[in-house]
Design an enzyme around this catalytic site. Structure first.
Site, PDB file in Angstrom:
ATOM      1  N   LYS A  88      19.813  42.895  72.677  1.00 20.98           N
ATOM      2  CA  LYS A  88      19.142  42.157  71.943  1.00 20.98           C
ATOM      3  C   LYS A  88      17.650  43.046  71.858  1.00 20.98           C
ATOM      4  O   LYS A  88      17.095  43.146  70.769  1.00 20.98           O
ATOM      5  CB  LYS A  88      18.952  40.723  72.086  1.00 20.98           C
ATOM      6  N   CYS A 128      10.463  37.452  67.708  1.00 23.96           N
ATOM      7  CA  CYS A 128      11.654  38.517  67.982  1.00 23.96           C
ATOM      8  C   CYS A 128      10.747  39.894  68.170  1.00 23.96           C
ATOM      9  O   CYS A 128      10.536  40.409  69.264  1.00 23.96           O
ATOM     10  CB  CYS A 128      12.573  38.661  67.114  1.00 23.96           C
TER      11      CYS A 128
END
Length: 445
Positions: free
Chosen positions: A221, A275
């Site tokens: 991720k 993010c």
């Protein structure tokens, strides 16, 4: 080897009742959609948030974040008794941890939310439970933080309790679609953990599910977002270079992308959101000696807001009694998410710079939600400003015409007004900006 049986609510070890009850800790941009999706699939879901106002809002069938169709889904599952919110966890079959993982001022991961969420469920964890960390986290967070703080000492990982990291991979504005349709990664602490959680995800995910280890899932991720950050940094650095050369960076990128093996992203005022602007630092922190490219990309993107401020400063110096209209505070278009937003950072700096009066427009945030400084409507901002700074490419700003923008100094950090101005009244460069400019700063002739 664990044998699985499928019950009406999902998979469970043979001889145990099917998993039916789910506790989702953290009801923000990821946790609330996750809870609503699971409730819609027939699970009994208890959502947990430490903010009493959030709990009250959800229990009233309303939402506190902007996400298409989420309001309708939450209203439905709350009305049907499938979802309720509480301020503390309860016993459940599956625990989701969906809490923030911000960074500190020195770019280190703040795992206090993960630690607190893990500790909060520990009194309720029992044999047969799944514990799933969805929060994007540095490598080894599942092992070093979740397990010691969430799992009672008498329960064995992979035999009694099944722990995994399953990072969310969704785009704001499409969460309800992508949480179900996208491929997912399930990274268990043991092969048995991976299998148990993978089988549970099959009950609500239609995309492919890829099995791996927890540390690989954590790193994957982070790598996904670091890849995008590096590419955005190239575009942002190119925009500064093009300004130095007196060229339009958006045109350069558009033409370069006609090459069959080139796909440059679009520059902007920086990089925001929880993010891309945060996750690469987790990789740098994990191994600073071997991540110079990732660190440099972060520094380039973090410096971009200061470059935009210098553009505004130059424009304000050429205008008598400047009124600076700032369009957008969110980090991306058509959402209300202000986390790590370069647009918000720029407006805050302009508010303290004393360059002129400010008008700030953020159509997706209400005055009740945001009280740091007054907000104006699109119409008020356009009418009262002689300098317009496009920071977030919201739909209402894309719809502005050449007549709306005529007579203004324009600083378009997203390149969305180029076509409008080309099709509208004749324009000419208004200022020689140095150093460079993101885009052409123009004023109607």
């Amino acid at each position: 080897m664990t044998h699985l049986v499928q019950g009406p609510g999902g998979f469970s070890p043979a001889g145990q009742p099917p998993r039916r009850k789910i506790c989702v800790v953290g009801l923000g941009y990821i946790g609330l959609p996750t809870a609503a999706i699971l409730a819609d699939r027939g699970y009994e879901v208890v959502g947990v948030d430490v903010r009493p106002d959030v709990v009250a809002t959800i229990n009233a069938g309303r939402i506190h974040v902007v996400e298409p169709h989420l309001d309708t889904l939450v209203e439905q599952v709350v009305r049907e008794g499938k979802l309720r919110a509480e301020t503390s966890p309860c016993e459940a079959d599956v625990f989701f941890l969906c809490v923030p993982t911000p960074i500190t001022e020195d770019h280190r991961a703040d795992l206090s939310y993960v630690e607190a969420a893990s500790e909060s469920i520990k009194p309720y964890v029992r044999a047969g439970n799944l514990i799933i960390l969805e929060s994007t986290s540095p490598p080894k967070t599942t092992e070093d933080v979740v397990i010691p703080h969430a799992v009672p000492e008498h329960l064995a990982i992979g035999e009694d309790v099944y722990v995994a990291h399953c990072p969310e991979r969704v785009l704001p504005g499409r969460i309800l679609i992508e949480a179900v349709e996208n491929d997912r990664i399930v990274g268990g602490m043991t092969p048995a953990c991976t299998q148990q959680v993978l089988d549970f995800y099959r009950t609500f995910v239609r995309g492919n599910i890829h099995a791996t280890s927890a540390i690989t899932a954590e790193a994957t991720k982070l790598v996904e977002n670091a890849f995008r950050d590096v590419n955005i940094a190239f575009a942002n650095e190119l925009s500064i270079l093009a300004g130095k050369l007196g060229a339009d960076p958006f045109e350069i990128i558009e033409l370069a992308n006609h090459h069959p093996r080139v796909n440059i992203l679009t520059p902007g005022p920086g990089v925001g959101g929880h993010c891309i602007s945060v996750d690469p630092w987790f990789l740098v922190e994990a191994a600073p000696e071997v991540t110079p490219l990732i660190r440099t990309a972060r520094n380039v993107n973090d410096s971009k807001p200061h470059f935009v401020i210098e553009q505004v400063r130059a424009a304000a110096a050429s205008v008598e009694k400047p009124v600076i209209g700032c369009l957008g505070l969110a980090y991306k278009s058509d959402v209300d998410d202000l986390r790590e937003s370069p647009s918000l950072e720029i407006v805050r700096d302009l508010a303290g710079a004393g360059l002129g009066e400010l008008r700030v427009c953020e159509p997706y945030v209400t005055a009740e939600q945001f009280k740091e400084f007054p907000l104006s409507s699109v119409e008020e901002t356009i009418a009262e400003s002689n300098i317009l700074v496009l920071l977030t490419d919201h739909s209402p700003f894309r719809e502005l015409s050449a007549d709306d923008l005529a007579g203004k100094h324009l600083i378009d950090t997203r390149g969305i007004w180029r076509k409008v101005m080309a099709e509208g009244p004749a324009v000419r460069p208004s200022l020689p900006i140095d150093p460079g400019c993101d885009n052409v700063i123009r004023r109607a002739a």
